[in-house]
Design a protein around this motif. Structure first.
Motif, PDB file in Angstrom:
ATOM      1  N   GLU A 138      -7.622 -14.080 -12.130  1.00  0.00           N
ATOM      2  CA  GLU A 138      -7.162 -13.989 -10.713  1.00  0.00           C
ATOM      3  C   GLU A 138      -5.811 -13.414 -10.995  1.00  0.00           C
ATOM      4  N   ILE A 139      -4.988 -13.773 -11.832  1.00  0.00           N
ATOM      5  CA  ILE A 139      -3.646 -13.170 -12.439  1.00  0.00           C
ATOM      6  C   ILE A 139      -3.730 -12.051 -12.908  1.00  0.00           C
ATOM      7  N   ASP A 140      -4.540 -11.615 -13.805  1.00  0.00           N
ATOM      8  CA  ASP A 140      -4.796 -10.332 -14.077  1.00  0.00           C
ATOM      9  C   ASP A 140      -4.975  -9.316 -12.957  1.00  0.00           C
ATOM     10  N   GLU A 141      -5.680  -9.818 -12.236  1.00  0.00           N
ATOM     11  CA  GLU A 141      -6.095  -8.841 -11.027  1.00  0.00           C
ATOM     12  C   GLU A 141      -4.730  -8.789 -10.144  1.00  0.00           C
ATOM     13  N   ARG A 142      -4.088  -9.710  -9.894  1.00  0.00           N
ATOM     14  CA  ARG A 142      -2.770  -9.726  -9.224  1.00  0.00           C
ATOM     15  C   ARG A 142      -1.795  -8.434  -9.705  1.00  0.00           C
ATOM     16  N   VAL A 143      -1.692  -8.742 -11.248  1.00  0.00           N
ATOM     17  CA  VAL A 143      -0.917  -8.028 -11.902  1.00  0.00           C
ATOM     18  C   VAL A 143      -1.123  -6.441 -11.757  1.00  0.00           C
ATOM     19  N   ARG A 144      -2.528  -6.384 -11.866  1.00  0.00           N
ATOM     20  CA  ARG A 144      -3.140  -4.882 -11.705  1.00  0.00           C
ATOM     21  C   ARG A 144      -2.881  -4.084 -10.481  1.00  0.00           C
ATOM     22  N   THR A 145      -3.013  -4.882  -9.560  1.00  0.00           N
ATOM     23  CA  THR A 145      -2.761  -4.538  -8.085  1.00  0.00           C
ATOM     24  C   THR A 145      -1.359  -4.590  -7.576  1.00  0.00           C
ATOM     25  N   GLN A 146      -0.282  -5.136  -8.275  1.00  0.00           N
ATOM     26  CA  GLN A 146       1.058  -4.922  -7.648  1.00  0.00           C
ATOM     27  C   GLN A 146       1.611  -3.593  -7.650  1.00  0.00           C
ATOM     28  N   PRO A 147       2.250  -3.244  -6.456  1.00  0.00           N
ATOM     29  CA  PRO A 147       2.754  -2.094  -6.171  1.00  0.00           C
ATOM     30  C   PRO A 147       3.814  -1.748  -7.173  1.00  0.00           C
ATOM     31  N   ALA A 148       3.971  -0.464  -7.620  1.00  0.00           N
ATOM     32  CA  ALA A 148       5.176  -0.203  -8.637  1.00  0.00           C
ATOM     33  C   ALA A 148       6.419  -0.192  -7.904  1.00  0.00           C
ATOM     34  N   GLY A 149       7.450  -0.781  -8.426  1.00  0.00           N
ATOM     35  CA  GLY A 149       8.757  -1.034  -7.854  1.00  0.00           C
ATOM     36  C   GLY A 149       8.825  -2.072  -6.775  1.00  0.00           C
ATOM     37  N   SER A 150       8.145  -3.025  -6.617  1.00  0.00           N
ATOM     38  CA  SER A 150       8.295  -3.763  -5.493  1.00  0.00           C
ATOM     39  C   SER A 150       8.866  -5.186  -5.958  1.00  0.00           C
ATOM     40  N   PHE A 151       9.529  -5.124  -7.433  1.00  0.00           N
ATOM     41  CA  PHE A 151      10.024  -6.374  -7.973  1.00  0.00           C
ATOM     42  C   PHE A 151      11.581  -6.051  -8.053  1.00  0.00           C
ATOM     43  N   THR A 152      12.209  -6.909  -7.139  1.00  0.00           N
ATOM     44  CA  THR A 152      13.810  -6.743  -6.942  1.00  0.00           C
ATOM     45  C   THR A 152      14.269  -7.779  -7.932  1.00  0.00           C
ATOM     46  N   ALA A 153      15.396  -7.136  -8.641  1.00  0.00           N
ATOM     47  CA  ALA A 153      16.006  -7.980  -9.563  1.00  0.00           C
ATOM     48  C   ALA A 153      16.880  -9.036  -9.222  1.00  0.00           C
TER      49      ALA A 153
END
Length: 235
Positions: A93-108
């Protein structure tokens, strides 16, 4: 405690990288680190696992993985393993969440909100106040300040807080801190068992030999050690 994390007194690892000596470097060097700290604290506060389980999870990392990853990647490994082992969320489930995470959606490092949710307010209290680990007990301590003790030769796969380079070393009890919960009982059985805690003073020459000690100035090493790690020196 003889895994890749136990590097005290070990030779051949090279100097400390200069950037880590900089007192002005940010508390979180990468965008995921602050979130990893918060996620771990929330999981512990929420009862998913305890601190000693989390520490032991890090100790189970393969050597190559541990030495080729940073501090909060160690936390990530342990948290993911614990959540999977306890049936809360699977590795898949974690691997699938990483795979589907939109690019550039992680604010530092987003700023702290002006208004905190009840959960966030609770977590701020936990992070700033800490979680005491002292335990009430009628069991009398075996040692007192001034007693000479010898560290047991402990080589076990279970969780403990004994630096490997102190095995068999002789020192003097400097302070008794009362009883605290035993880290092995907490990590493996999730129970609070009292274990008296002491600060023990060691002479540098006894730990590293006179040739090394002579060039290091005048100092002693002080280590906080549980009673179950110690015997009277004359035993």
């Amino acid at each position: 405690m003889h895994g890749p994390h136990d590097v005290g007194g070990r030779d051949g690892l090279g100097p400390v990288i200069e950037v880590f000596k900089d007192p002005d470097q940010p508390p979180f060097r990468y965008a995921f680190e602050g979130r990893m700290h918060a996620l771990t604290a929330m999981a512990i506060a929420g009862g998913a696992f305890n601190l000693d389980e989390q520490r032991h999870g890090i100790e189970l990392m393969p050597w190559a993985h541990y030495t080729d990853s940073n501090y909060y990647e160690h936390w990530l490994y342990s948290v993911e393993k614990l959540l999977n082992d306890k049936g809360i969320i699977t590795h898949e489930e974690i691997d699938e969440r990483v795979r589907t995470q939109p690019a550039g959606s992680f604010t530092a490092n987003p700023p702290k909100p002006e208004t905190l949710s009840p959960l966030a307010d609770k977590m701020m209290g936990v992070l700033w106040a800490g979680t005491p680990h002292n335990v009430d007990t009628d069991q009398e301590p075996r040692f007192a300040p001034g007693d000479t003790v010898r560290v047991r030769n402990i080589n076990v796969a279970s969780h403990n807080r004994l630096p490997g380079y102190l095995n068999r070393a002789v020192g003097v009890v400097h302070w008794h801190h009362g009883a605290h919960h035993d880290p092995a009982a907490s990590a493996h059985r999730q129970v609070d068992e009292p274990n008296h805690l002491y600060t023990v003073r060691f002479d540098k020459a006894d730990l590293w030999g006179s040739e090394v000690a002579d060039g290091q100035g005048d100092f002693h090493l002080y280590a906080d050690l549980f009673e179950s790690y110690l015997d009277p020196a004359d035993a």
